[in-house]
Scaffold this motif. Structure first.
Motif, short mmCIF file in Angstrom:
data_model
loop_
_atom_site.label_atom_id
_atom_site.label_comp_id
_atom_site.label_asym_id
_atom_site.label_seq_id
_atom_site.Cartn_x
_atom_site.Cartn_y
_atom_site.Cartn_z
N LEU A 136 1.94 -4.55 0.63
CA LEU A 136 2.55 -5.31 0.25
C LEU A 136 1.17 -5.95 1.14
O LEU A 136 0.33 -5.27 1.05
CB LEU A 136 3.48 -6.37 1.17
CG LEU A 136 3.35 -5.78 3.44
CD1 LEU A 136 2.28 -6.32 4.20
CD2 LEU A 136 4.66 -5.99 3.82
N CYS A 137 1.07 -8.07 0.82
CA CYS A 137 0.24 -8.39 1.12
C CYS A 137 0.21 -9.49 2.16
O CYS A 137 1.64 -9.83 1.76
CB CYS A 137 -0.75 -8.95 0.04
SG CYS A 137 0.27 -10.24 -1.02
N ASN A 138 -0.47 -9.80 2.83
CA ASN A 138 -0.18 -10.58 3.77
C ASN A 138 -1.46 -11.78 4.18
O ASN A 138 -2.43 -11.06 4.20
CB ASN A 138 0.09 -10.17 5.15
CG ASN A 138 -0.66 -9.46 6.16
OD1 ASN A 138 -0.61 -8.12 5.87
ND2 ASN A 138 -1.01 -9.77 7.25
N ILE A 139 -0.97 -12.91 4.57
CA ILE A 139 -2.29 -13.75 4.91
C ILE A 139 -1.43 -14.50 5.86
O ILE A 139 -0.71 -15.09 6.52
CB ILE A 139 -2.03 -15.16 3.52
CG1 ILE A 139 -2.47 -14.18 2.60
CG2 ILE A 139 -2.24 -16.17 3.72
CD1 ILE A 139 -2.04 -14.98 0.91
N ALA A 199 3.85 -11.74 0.90
CA ALA A 199 4.46 -11.39 -0.47
C ALA A 199 5.24 -9.68 -0.65
O ALA A 199 3.60 -9.19 0.24
CB ALA A 199 3.44 -11.50 -1.30
N ALA A 200 5.66 -9.40 -0.36
CA ALA A 200 6.39 -7.90 0.10
C ALA A 200 7.07 -7.11 -1.10
O ALA A 200 7.42 -8.10 -2.08
CB ALA A 200 7.88 -7.97 0.96
N ASN A 201 6.34 -6.17 -1.16
CA ASN A 201 7.49 -4.53 -2.35
C ASN A 201 7.70 -4.27 -1.69
O ASN A 201 9.14 -3.60 -1.51
CB ASN A 201 6.06 -4.32 -3.31
CG ASN A 201 6.81 -3.24 -4.14
OD1 ASN A 201 7.67 -3.61 -5.06
ND2 ASN A 201 5.94 -2.26 -4.55
N GLY A 202 7.54 -3.87 -0.19
CA GLY A 202 8.02 -2.38 0.42
C GLY A 202 8.77 -3.81 1.78
O GLY A 202 8.29 -4.76 1.88
N PHE A 203 8.93 -2.78 2.80
CA PHE A 203 9.51 -3.84 3.69
C PHE A 203 9.10 -4.47 5.17
O PHE A 203 9.82 -4.62 5.95
CB PHE A 203 11.05 -4.14 4.26
CG PHE A 203 11.18 -2.36 4.36
CD1 PHE A 203 11.39 -1.67 5.60
CD2 PHE A 203 11.89 -1.68 3.71
CE1 PHE A 203 11.17 -0.36 6.08
CE2 PHE A 203 12.18 -0.37 3.92
CZ PHE A 203 11.92 0.27 5.17
N CYS A 204 7.96 -2.94 5.28
CA CYS A 204 7.35 -2.90 6.63
C CYS A 204 5.98 -2.79 6.52
O CYS A 204 5.04 -2.82 5.67
CB CYS A 204 7.18 -1.57 6.75
SG CYS A 204 7.02 -0.94 8.34
#
Length: 319
Positions: A136-139, A199-204
Motif C-alpha cells: 500500500l501507499c499512505n499519505i 491507497a491499499a492493495n494489502g490490508f496491513c
C-alpha cells in the motif's frame, strides 16, 4: 522449478539472523539439489539494482526472494517489474513484515523446504507515479509517523510495533491534517481536509495497523481510506479502533471516514506531501496511484494461500 536468488538485507531485523539464515539456505537448497545464489545487499536501492540487472538464464526462470522487511521486498519488486523471466517471494525477517499478513499459513514463508516446493500466484500491484507498491501507499500523518519511525527503530529492544507507537506520539505534537484535492477514477476533484489517506492493495501496515481490513492483493481492486480532520482527543480514541481495523463499521466515525474502491486515484496537496510506499518515504505535491491487476508473479510457499479472512490470518503469531 526456478533458480532461487536470495536477496538478503544484512541489517533487517537489526541483523540478528543473517548468518543463520544464509547457512540454512545453503544447507536446504544444496541438499535438495536446487540452483540458488545468495546476494547480500550493500545499501539503499542495491536490491533494486541487483534484481533489475541480473542476467537472464537461458531456458531457466528465476525466483528473487527478498530476505528482509517490507522495504527489501519493495526494492526487489521494483527491480523485477518488466522482467518476463521471474517471480518474487519473501522470507520476512524485518521489523514489520506486513505484506505476508495478507496470506494464511504465513509460517510457511520462513520454511525453506516449503519455499522450494511452492508455486507462482499472480498478485496486483500499485503503480504510484512510476514506482510500484506491492502492499500500500499512505499519505499524511501516518506517512510522517513512518518517516520518524526509523529513528525509534535504532533504539535497542524497540520492536517495529513499539517504534511505530513511539513515532505516533511524537507526531501528535505537530500538525495533524493536510488540505488535499482528490480525484477517483477520473472524476472531478474534491477538496478534503485529511489527517491521513491510504491507497491499499494489502490490508496491513505499520507493524499491525489495519486501514483497509477488506483489501485483498489479488482481487483487481484498490481500496482507499481517508480520515477527515478531527481533534487530538478524538484521534487518541480513533487510533485504537483504526489499529484493529474496526473503523469502517463504527457508526460514530461515519462522518470522519472517506472510503472508496476503484482502480485509480490522484491526490494533490497545497504543500508537498510525505508519501510512504511499502514503508519507503517520498515527497511529492501531486501523486497518482493506478492498480495493475495480476501484474506480479508472486511465489507462494507450500501451505500459504491468500487469506479468505484477512484479519483472522493476521492474528497468527509473528514470524
Amino acid at each position: 522449478m526456478p533458480d532461487f536468488i536470495f536477496v538478503v538485507n544484512p541489517v533487517a531485523g537489526k541483523g540478528l539472523h543473517v548468518q543463520r539464515l544464509c547457512d540454512q539456505i545453503r544447507n536446504v537448497f544444496s541438499a535438495c539439489g536446487e540452483n540458488f545464489a545468495i546476494h547480500l545487499t550493500r545499501g539503499t536501492e542495491d536490491a533494486l539494482d541487483f534484481v533489475r540487472s541480473y542476467p537472464q538464464q537461458q531456458g531457466r526462470s528465476l525466483c528473487f526472494v527478498a530476505c528482509g522487511g517490507d522495504g527489501t521486498l519493495h526494492e526487489v519488486v521494483n527491480g523485477a517489474v518488466g522482467r518476463q523471466d521471474c517471480t518474487v517471494s519473501v522470507i520476512p525477517c524485518g521489523s514489520g513484515n506486513d505484506y505476508v499478513k495478507n496470506f494464511s499459513g504465513i509460517e510457511a514463508f520462513s520454511d525453506l523446504k516449503r519455499l522450494a516446493n511452492g508455486r507462482p500466484c499472480p498478485v496486483d500491484l500499485l503503480d504510484c507515479s512510476g514506482e510500484y507498491a506491492v502492499n500500500l501507499c499512505n499519505i499524511g500523518f501516518d506517512a510522517r509517523v513512518a518517516h520518524h519511525m526509523s529513528k525509534f527503530k535504532k533504539i535497542p529492544l524497540v520492536s517495529g510495533p513499539l517504534a511505530y507507537t513511539l513515532s505516533l506520539i511524537f507526531c501528535l505534537a505537530g500538525p495533524v491534517s493536510s488540505t488535499v484535492s482528490l480525484s477517483f477514477d477520473g472524476t472531478d476533484p474534491v477538496e478534503e481536509h485529511l489527517i491521513l489517506a491510504v491507497a491499499a492493495n494489502g490490508f496491513c501496515y505499520g507493524g499491525g495497523y489495519y486501514p483497509a481490513p477488506d483489501a485483498c492483493p489479488a482481487d483487481g481492486m484498490m481500496e482507499f481510506c481517508g480520515i477527515r480532520k478531527m481533534s487530538r482527543l478524538q484521534m487518541s480514541q480513533f487510533i485504537r479502533i483504526y489499529k484493529k481495523g474496526q473503523h469502517l463499521k463504527d457508526p460514530r466515525l461515519s462522518e470522519k471516514i472517506l472510503y472508496h474502491t476503484g482502480h485509480s486515484l490522484t491526490i494533490t496537496g497545497k504543500r508537498p506531501l510525505i508519501v510512504c510506499l511499502d514503508g519507503e518515504i517520498r515527497k511529492k505535491q501531486t501523486f497518482s496511484v493506478r492498480l495493475l491487476p495480476g501484474a506480479l508473479s508472486f511465489w507462494l510457499p507450500d501451505g500459504a494461500n491468500l487469506a479468505a479472512q484477512p484479519l483472522a490470518a493476521a492474528a497468527q503469531p509473528h514470524i
